[in-house]
Scaffold this motif. Structure first.
Motif, PDB file in Angstrom:
ATOM      1  N   SER A  49       0.825  -1.215   0.000  1.00  0.00           N
ATOM      2  CA  SER A  49       0.000   0.000   0.000  1.00  0.00           C
ATOM      3  C   SER A  49       0.859   1.265   0.000  1.00  0.00           C
ATOM      4  N   GLY A  50       2.078   1.173   0.508  1.00  0.00           N
ATOM      5  CA  GLY A  50       2.968   2.322   0.514  1.00  0.00           C
ATOM      6  C   GLY A  50       3.922   2.375  -0.660  1.00  0.00           C
ATOM      7  N   CYS A  51       3.796   1.447  -1.576  1.00  0.00           N
ATOM      8  CA  CYS A  51       4.713   1.370  -2.718  1.00  0.00           C
ATOM      9  C   CYS A  51       4.270   2.318  -3.830  1.00  0.00           C
ATOM     10  N   GLU A  52       5.229   3.050  -4.371  1.00  0.00           N
ATOM     11  CA  GLU A  52       4.940   3.981  -5.459  1.00  0.00           C
ATOM     12  C   GLU A  52       4.611   3.269  -6.772  1.00  0.00           C
ATOM     13  N   SER A  53       4.818   1.967  -6.817  1.00  0.00           N
ATOM     14  CA  SER A  53       4.530   1.198  -8.026  1.00  0.00           C
ATOM     15  C   SER A  53       3.196   0.468  -7.964  1.00  0.00           C
ATOM     16  N   LEU A  54       2.376   0.813  -6.983  1.00  0.00           N
ATOM     17  CA  LEU A  54       1.026   0.272  -6.913  1.00  0.00           C
ATOM     18  C   LEU A  54       0.150   1.115  -7.840  1.00  0.00           C
ATOM     19  N   SER A  55      -0.462   0.477  -8.804  1.00  0.00           N
ATOM     20  CA  SER A  55      -1.262   1.179  -9.801  1.00  0.00           C
ATOM     21  C   SER A  55      -2.733   0.809  -9.655  1.00  0.00           C
ATOM     22  N   PHE A  56      -3.594   1.779  -9.824  1.00  0.00           N
ATOM     23  CA  PHE A  56      -5.044   1.585  -9.731  1.00  0.00           C
ATOM     24  C   PHE A  56      -5.484   1.084  -8.356  1.00  0.00           C
ATOM     25  N   GLY A  57      -4.604   1.136  -7.382  1.00  0.00           N
ATOM     26  CA  GLY A  57      -4.932   0.677  -6.037  1.00  0.00           C
ATOM     27  C   GLY A  57      -4.897  -0.830  -5.857  1.00  0.00           C
ATOM     28  N   HIS A  58      -4.531  -1.572  -6.925  1.00  0.00           N
ATOM     29  CA  HIS A  58      -4.534  -3.031  -6.809  1.00  0.00           C
ATOM     30  C   HIS A  58      -3.526  -3.753  -7.692  1.00  0.00           C
ATOM     31  N   THR A  59      -2.883  -3.075  -8.612  1.00  0.00           N
ATOM     32  CA  THR A  59      -2.000  -3.733  -9.572  1.00  0.00           C
ATOM     33  C   THR A  59      -0.549  -3.322  -9.363  1.00  0.00           C
ATOM     34  N   CYS A  60       0.344  -4.310  -9.367  1.00  0.00           N
ATOM     35  CA  CYS A  60       1.777  -4.054  -9.248  1.00  0.00           C
ATOM     36  C   CYS A  60       2.338  -3.721 -10.627  1.00  0.00           C
ATOM     37  N   LYS A  61       3.004  -2.596 -10.741  1.00  0.00           N
ATOM     38  CA  LYS A  61       3.586  -2.204 -12.027  1.00  0.00           C
ATOM     39  C   LYS A  61       4.779  -3.071 -12.412  1.00  0.00           C
ATOM     40  N   PHE A  62       5.402  -3.744 -11.455  1.00  0.00           N
ATOM     41  CA  PHE A  62       6.566  -4.578 -11.775  1.00  0.00           C
ATOM     42  C   PHE A  62       6.172  -5.889 -12.440  1.00  0.00           C
ATOM     43  N   CYS A  63       5.099  -6.520 -11.981  1.00  0.00           N
ATOM     44  CA  CYS A  63       4.741  -7.826 -12.534  1.00  0.00           C
ATOM     45  C   CYS A  63       3.368  -7.847 -13.201  1.00  0.00           C
ATOM     46  N   GLY A  64       2.554  -6.809 -12.971  1.00  0.00           N
ATOM     47  CA  GLY A  64       1.234  -6.743 -13.583  1.00  0.00           C
ATOM     48  C   GLY A  64       0.167  -7.530 -12.851  1.00  0.00           C
ATOM     49  N   CYS A  65       0.498  -8.070 -11.689  1.00  0.00           N
ATOM     50  CA  CYS A  65      -0.459  -8.895 -10.962  1.00  0.00           C
ATOM     51  C   CYS A  65      -1.314  -8.057 -10.007  1.00  0.00           C
ATOM     52  N   ILE A  66      -2.391  -8.664  -9.550  1.00  0.00           N
ATOM     53  CA  ILE A  66      -3.229  -8.083  -8.505  1.00  0.00           C
ATOM     54  C   ILE A  66      -2.507  -8.364  -7.191  1.00  0.00           C
ATOM     55  N   VAL A  67      -2.106  -7.312  -6.469  1.00  0.00           N
ATOM     56  CA  VAL A  67      -1.264  -7.509  -5.288  1.00  0.00           C
ATOM     57  C   VAL A  67      -1.938  -8.327  -4.202  1.00  0.00           C
ATOM     58  N   ARG A  68      -3.246  -8.220  -4.063  1.00  0.00           N
ATOM     59  CA  ARG A  68      -3.921  -9.006  -3.019  1.00  0.00           C
ATOM     60  C   ARG A  68      -3.868 -10.503  -3.309  1.00  0.00           C
ATOM     61  N   VAL A  69      -3.788 -10.874  -4.556  1.00  0.00           N
ATOM     62  CA  VAL A  69      -3.649 -12.291  -4.919  1.00  0.00           C
ATOM     63  C   VAL A  69      -2.207 -12.733  -4.691  1.00  0.00           C
ATOM     64  N   ARG A  70      -1.257 -11.989  -5.221  1.00  0.00           N
ATOM     65  CA  ARG A  70       0.156 -12.347  -5.076  1.00  0.00           C
ATOM     66  C   ARG A  70       0.568 -12.405  -3.603  1.00  0.00           C
ATOM     67  N   ALA A  71       0.096 -11.449  -2.806  1.00  0.00           N
ATOM     68  CA  ALA A  71       0.462 -11.384  -1.391  1.00  0.00           C
ATOM     69  C   ALA A  71      -0.056 -12.582  -0.599  1.00  0.00           C
ATOM     70  N   LYS A  72      -1.096 -13.215  -1.060  1.00  0.00           N
ATOM     71  CA  LYS A  72      -1.686 -14.366  -0.361  1.00  0.00           C
ATOM     72  C   LYS A  72      -0.920 -15.661  -0.643  1.00  0.00           C
ATOM     73  N   LEU A  73      -0.190 -15.712  -1.733  1.00  0.00           N
ATOM     74  CA  LEU A  73       0.486 -16.945  -2.147  1.00  0.00           C
ATOM     75  C   LEU A  73       1.848 -17.105  -1.470  1.00  0.00           C
ATOM     76  N   ALA A  74       2.032 -18.247  -0.816  1.00  0.00           N
ATOM     77  CA  ALA A  74       3.246 -18.495  -0.034  1.00  0.00           C
ATOM     78  C   ALA A  74       4.508 -18.543  -0.891  1.00  0.00           C
ATOM     79  N   ASP A  75       4.400 -18.994  -2.114  1.00  0.00           N
ATOM     80  CA  ASP A  75       5.595 -19.141  -2.943  1.00  0.00           C
ATOM     81  C   ASP A  75       5.957 -17.880  -3.729  1.00  0.00           C
ATOM     82  N   LYS A  76       5.247 -16.795  -3.506  1.00  0.00           N
ATOM     83  CA  LYS A  76       5.526 -15.546  -4.213  1.00  0.00           C
ATOM     84  C   LYS A  76       6.284 -14.576  -3.323  1.00  0.00           C
ATOM     85  N   SER A  77       7.018 -13.691  -3.965  1.00  0.00           N
ATOM     86  CA  SER A  77       7.738 -12.636  -3.256  1.00  0.00           C
ATOM     87  C   SER A  77       7.443 -11.318  -3.953  1.00  0.00           C
TER      88      SER A  77
END
Length: 88
Positions: A49-77
């Motif tokens: 939530s404090g990252c300057e690369s958070l786009s649209f309030g839900h998308t990571c500009k680095f990988c294009g994923c929905i951060v709430r999904v990626r953050a829930k997955l144990a094998d993701k960083s």
């Protein structure tokens, strides 16, 4: 298709609703994905939530994923090329 600065392929007119995101997150464990504990999940989301690369309030500009999904997955960083913002 118009691309946003730094985004991995989404256009400005692509939006995902809160209901769609919630449904994706809720399906992870039931579909056999290894998910992190709630406290780890909340910590990851706080970092995002404090990252300057958070786009649209839900998308990571680095990988294009929905951060709430990626953050829930144990094998993701965190995909930040300067180093992970996630502690675990």
């Amino acid at each position: 298709m118009e691309k946003t600065d730094g985004c991995k392929g989404c256009s400005r007119d692509v939006q995902v609703s809160e209901a769609q995101i919630e449904a994706m997150v809720n399906k992870l464990a039931s579909r056999g994905f290894d998910c992190v504990a709630d406290d780890v999940y909340e910590s990851r989301l706080a970092s995002c939530s404090g990252c300057e690369s958070l786009s649209f309030g839900h998308t990571c500009k680095f990988c294009g994923c929905i951060v709430r999904v990626r953050a829930k997955l144990a094998d993701k960083s965190c995909p930040n090329p300067d180093g992970s913002r996630w502690q675990s």
